[in-house]
Motif scaffolding. Structure first.
Motif, PDB file in Angstrom:
ATOM      1  N   GLY A   1      31.443  30.424  -2.896  1.00  0.00           N
ATOM      2  CA  GLY A   1      30.561  29.211  -2.601  1.00  0.00           C
ATOM      3  C   GLY A   1      31.338  28.931  -1.267  1.00  0.00           C
ATOM      4  N   PRO A   2      30.417  27.740  -0.438  1.00  0.00           N
ATOM      5  CA  PRO A   2      31.015  27.306   0.700  1.00  0.00           C
ATOM      6  C   PRO A   2      32.060  26.520   0.678  1.00  0.00           C
TER       7      PRO A   2
ATOM      8  N   LEU B   1      40.902  18.623   6.613  1.00  0.00           N
ATOM      9  CA  LEU B   1      40.169  18.187   5.394  1.00  0.00           C
ATOM     10  C   LEU B   1      39.594  19.559   4.791  1.00  0.00           C
ATOM     11  N   VAL B   2      39.810  20.108   3.707  1.00  0.00           N
ATOM     12  CA  VAL B   2      39.249  21.198   3.217  1.00  0.00           C
ATOM     13  C   VAL B   2      38.545  20.764   1.992  1.00  0.00           C
ATOM     14  N   ASP B   3      37.095  21.069   2.022  1.00  0.00           N
ATOM     15  CA  ASP B   3      36.318  20.677   0.909  1.00  0.00           C
ATOM     16  C   ASP B   3      35.692  22.092   0.502  1.00  0.00           C
ATOM     17  N   TYR B   4      35.986  22.389  -0.923  1.00  0.00           N
ATOM     18  CA  TYR B   4      35.670  23.519  -1.821  1.00  0.00           C
ATOM     19  C   TYR B   4      34.534  23.254  -2.427  1.00  0.00           C
TER      20      TYR B   4
ATOM     21  N   GLU C   1      26.353  25.753  -6.324  1.00  0.00           N
ATOM     22  CA  GLU C   1      25.361  24.948  -6.456  1.00  0.00           C
ATOM     23  C   GLU C   1      25.718  23.619  -5.411  1.00  0.00           C
ATOM     24  N   ALA C   2      26.626  23.849  -4.804  1.00  0.00           N
ATOM     25  CA  ALA C   2      27.149  22.760  -3.725  1.00  0.00           C
ATOM     26  C   ALA C   2      27.960  21.579  -4.437  1.00  0.00           C
ATOM     27  N   HIS C   3      28.481  21.762  -5.837  1.00  0.00           N
ATOM     28  CA  HIS C   3      29.104  20.625  -6.397  1.00  0.00           C
ATOM     29  C   HIS C   3      30.710  21.027  -5.984  1.00  0.00           C
ATOM     30  N   ARG C   4      31.209  19.894  -5.461  1.00  0.00           N
ATOM     31  CA  ARG C   4      32.771  19.903  -5.127  1.00  0.00           C
ATOM     32  C   ARG C   4      33.577  20.452  -6.395  1.00  0.00           C
ATOM     33  N   LEU C   5      34.362  21.423  -5.878  1.00  0.00           N
ATOM     34  CA  LEU C   5      35.108  22.104  -7.009  1.00  0.00           C
ATOM     35  C   LEU C   5      36.682  21.353  -6.747  1.00  0.00           C
TER      36      LEU C   5
END
Length: 152
Positions: free
Chosen positions: A85-86, A99-102, A106-110
């Motif tokens: 995932g991105p 800021l690190v956004d995992y 499906e582009a839902h924030r983990l």
């Protein structure tokens, strides 16, 4: 009938900022996180120790995350990593604060982290990857050769 219902009651929100204030002071957890970032920066400078702050696990109230991100601002560096995932990496306007956004596929924030480091960990190669890199480069430098030169 009681006279209590004749007493005017006004409900005020104690955490509300004055109208027009771009950085309201009343939010619950944005300020403590900003102070933790400041302490983490001091540790990074004095000892090289990196820090991760899990923002998704924070009990933020309405507007807390927005305030935090507003104060930190946006820096010049952005990166994306495509692994399971991105993952979006954004430097803040504060050097050393990332800021690190995992996200999942499906582009839902983990997870959402602030990482206080010279370079975010996700952008650093793993030691085994570096060892494999030597062999990969040797193979590209000597295509068709079955016994590439020994790595030094």
């Amino acid at each position: 009938m009681s006279l209590l219902d004749q007493i005017p009651v006004v409900v005020e929100n104690g955490s509300a900022a004055p109208e027009g204030d771009p950085h309201p002071q009343g939010y619950g957890n944005a300020e403590p996180v900003l102070h933790e970032v400041r302490h983490a920066l001091a540790r990074l400078v004095s000892t090289g120790e990196t820090t991760k702050i899990d923002l998704k696990a924070m009990p933020f109230g309405p507007g807390d995350l927005e305030r935090l991100l507003s104060v930190l601002g946006t820096g010049e560096v952005q990166a994306s990593v495509e692994a399971m995932g991105p993952t979006r990496v954004q430097e803040t306007a504060i050097p050393g604060v990332w800021l690190v956004d995992y996200l999942n596929s499906e582009a839902h924030r983990l997870a959402l982290h602030l990482e206080i480091a010279t370079v975010p960990e996700i952008l650093c190669p793993q030691p085994q990857d570096l060892n494999d890199a030597i062999a990969a480069l040797d193979a590209r430098l000597n295509p068709g050769r079955s016994d590439p030169p020994l790595a030094s």
